[in-house]
Design a protein around this motif. Structure first.
Motif, PDB file in Angstrom:
ATOM      1  N   ALA A 196       0.855  -1.192   0.000  1.00 53.32           N
ATOM      2  CA  ALA A 196       0.000   0.000   0.000  1.00 53.32           C
ATOM      3  C   ALA A 196       0.892   1.243   0.000  1.00 53.32           C
ATOM      4  O   ALA A 196       2.007   1.218   0.520  1.00 53.32           O
ATOM      5  CB  ALA A 196      -0.899  -0.028   1.234  1.00 53.32           C
ATOM      6  N   PRO A 197       0.437   2.335  -0.579  1.00 52.93           N
ATOM      7  CA  PRO A 197      -0.930   2.553  -1.085  1.00 52.93           C
ATOM      8  C   PRO A 197      -1.144   2.075  -2.526  1.00 52.93           C
ATOM      9  O   PRO A 197      -2.260   2.133  -3.019  1.00 52.93           O
ATOM     10  CB  PRO A 197      -1.076   4.071  -0.996  1.00 52.93           C
ATOM     11  CG  PRO A 197       0.315   4.583  -1.250  1.00 52.93           C
ATOM     12  CD  PRO A 197       1.227   3.586  -0.608  1.00 52.93           C
ATOM     13  N   ASN A 198      -0.068   1.660  -3.200  1.00 52.09           N
ATOM     14  CA  ASN A 198      -0.195   1.197  -4.584  1.00 52.09           C
ATOM     15  C   ASN A 198       0.057  -0.310  -4.655  1.00 52.09           C
ATOM     16  O   ASN A 198       1.060  -0.761  -5.200  1.00 52.09           O
ATOM     17  CB  ASN A 198       0.784   1.953  -5.486  1.00 52.09           C
ATOM     18  CG  ASN A 198       0.558   3.446  -5.473  1.00 52.09           C
ATOM     19  OD1 ASN A 198      -0.549   3.913  -5.702  1.00 52.09           O
ATOM     20  ND2 ASN A 198       1.603   4.205  -5.176  1.00 52.09           N
ATOM     21  N   ARG A 221      -2.513  -2.833   8.565  1.00 50.60           N
ATOM     22  CA  ARG A 221      -3.187  -2.113   7.488  1.00 50.60           C
ATOM     23  C   ARG A 221      -4.653  -1.865   7.850  1.00 50.60           C
ATOM     24  O   ARG A 221      -5.365  -2.765   8.318  1.00 50.60           O
ATOM     25  CB  ARG A 221      -3.080  -2.911   6.192  1.00 50.60           C
ATOM     26  CG  ARG A 221      -3.382  -2.092   4.933  1.00 50.60           C
ATOM     27  CD  ARG A 221      -3.008  -2.885   3.684  1.00 50.60           C
ATOM     28  NE  ARG A 221      -1.556  -2.986   3.518  1.00 50.60           N
ATOM     29  CZ  ARG A 221      -0.971  -3.715   2.570  1.00 50.60           C
ATOM     30  NH1 ARG A 221      -1.713  -4.433   1.743  1.00 50.60           N
ATOM     31  NH2 ARG A 221       0.341  -3.738   2.465  1.00 50.60           N
TER      32      ARG A 221
END
Length: 340
Positions: free
Chosen positions: A228-230, A292
Motif C-alpha cells: 500500500a498505497p499502490n 493495514r
C-alpha cells in the motif's frame, strides 16, 4: 548465400567448359608426372563443393532465431558476455559461464559467481558508449531493455555483437525452454541439460506432494508484489500464479489475468487464508500488512498468517523459482512438505 552459391556454380561451369575446349582442340598431356587438365578440373570442382558445404554447415550452426523471434548469428567463439537482467545472470552462472561475464546490470551486482570490478549498467537505459567499448561477443537482454525502441542495440549488432533477447516468461515451461536455448547458444548444452533435469526433478517432487493434499485442506493465497498505497499483484498467466497452484494452493486473484494494481477492499472481500509478500525492501513488510487499515478481519491477518517470501527467487523467471515454491509450500503445508 544464394548469390555465393550461384557464383560458385557459374565458376565451376566455366572451368569445365574451358577444360572441355582444351581437350577437344589440343592433344592430352602424356607426361605421367603431371596431372591431366580433367583431373585438375575435377579437383577444383571437389574443392569448391567442399567449401560450399562448409559454408552451408557453418550457416546452419550459427544462424538461429532467439526467443523474441529475432534472427541472430552466433559468434564462432564466445569469450565475453554482458548480461542486462538478473534472471539471465543467474542462468549464466548456473551454466558455469560467470567467468566470461565482462559486464552486467546493477541488480545482478552481488550475485555469487559473477566477477567483481566490472562495469554495471541500467537495465532500461544502459550506457551505449560503455557497451560499445566493451565490445562483447554476446549481449543478453530481456524485453525490459528495449524501452519502447524498435532496435536500440543496432549499433552494437553492426559492430559485431550478437544481441540475444529473452522476453520475461509467463510459465514454468517457458522458463525451461529459455534455459535450453541459452545453454545451446552459449555452447553449454550438456550443463544446460543437467540444469533442466535437476529443475524438472524438483518440480516433480513438489507436484507429487501437492497431489496428496486433500481439497478441504488447500489454502487460498494473496501474494503482494508491491505494498500500500499502490498494491500490486497478479492473476492467471503469470509464472507466480502457476507456482502457487503447483504446490497445491489457490491464488484469490486467479480469475483475473496478468499483473495489475489491487484495491484493499478487493482483498478484504476475498478473505485469503494466507498472505505472502516479497516487498523485502521495506523495513518490516509483514507488520505493515498486519497493521493495514480495514484488514483486521481478514483471516490471514487475524491469524497472523502473513509471511515474507524471498524476493529474488520469487521474482526472477528462472530455475531458482523452486526455492520460493518450497518456501511457500513449507509455510502453507508443513505437515506435507517439511517432512520431505
Amino acid at each position: 548465400m544464394k548469390k555465393k552459391l550461384i557464383s560458385i556454380l557459374t565458376a565451376a561451369a566455366m572451368v569445365i567448359l574451358c577444360a572441355c575446349g582444351s581437350t577437344a582442340g589440343e592433344s592430352r598431356n602424356t607426361d605421367p608426372s603431371q596431372p591431366s587438365d580433367s583431373a585438375t578440373s575435377e579437383e577444383s570442382d571437389n574443392e569448391k563443393q567442399e567449401t560450399e558445404q562448409q559454408n552451408t554447415d557453418s550457416s546452419a550452426k550459427t544462424s538461429v532465431t532467439d526467443p523474441s523471434g529475432a534472427e541472430i548469428t552466433l559468434p564462432d567463439e564466445i569469450n565475453s558476455i554482458v548480461v542486462l537482467a538478473p534472471s539471465l545472470s543467474e542462468i549464466v552462472i548456473s551454466l558455469d559461464l560467470g567467468d566470461k561475464v565482462t559486464g552486467y546490470d546493477s541488480y545482478s551486482a552481488g550475485l555469487a559467481g559473477l566477477p567483481e570490478n566490472v562495469p554495471t549498467f541500467e537495465i532500461t537505459n544502459p550506457d551505449m558508449e560503455q557497451l560499445a567499448a566493451l565490445a562483447p561477443d554476446i549481449l543478453l537482454v530481456t524485453n525490459e531493455s528495449l524501452y519502447d525502441q524498435e532496435s536500440p542495440f543496432q549499433a552494437l549488432i553492426d559492430a559485431g555483437t550478437c544481441v540475444i533477447c529473452i522476453p520475461n516468461r509467463d510459465s514454468i515451461e517457458g522458463i525451461k525452454s529459455d534455459i535450453e536455448f541459452l545453454a545451446s547458444a552459449l555452447g553449454a548444452s550438456e550443463k544446460g541439460k543437467s540444469l533442466i533435469d535437476d529443475f524438472g526433478a524438483q518440480l516433480e517432487e513438489l507436484a507429487d506432494i501437492a497431489a496428496d493434499i486433500p481439497q478441504e485442506e488447500r489454502k487460498r493465497v494473496y501474494f503482494e508484489v508491491a505494498p500500500a498505497p499502490n498494491m500490486y499483484s497478479f492473476g492467471s498467466g503469470v509464472f507466480l500464479n502457476e507456482m502457487i497452484e503447483w504446490i497445491g494452493a489457490e491464488n484469490i486473484l486467479a480469475d483475473q489475468s496478468g499483473w495489475f494494481t489491487v484495491e484493499g477492499e478487493t482483498i478484504a472481500a476475498a478473505n485469503p487464508d494466507v498472505i505472502f509478500t516479497n516487498a523485502d525492501y521495506m523495513e518490516d513488510p509483514v507488520q505493515e500488512i498486519l497493521d493495514r487499515d480495514g484488514w483486521a478481519d481478514i483471516s490471514a491477518v487475524a491469524n497472523k498468517n502473513v509471511y515474507c517470501i524471498d524476493n529474488n527467487s520469487s521474482s526472477q523467471p528462472n530455475h531458482n523459482i523452486v526455492k520460493a515454491m518450497r518456501q511457500m509450500a513449507e509455510i502453507l503445508y508443513p505437515d506435507y512438505y517439511s517432512a520431505k
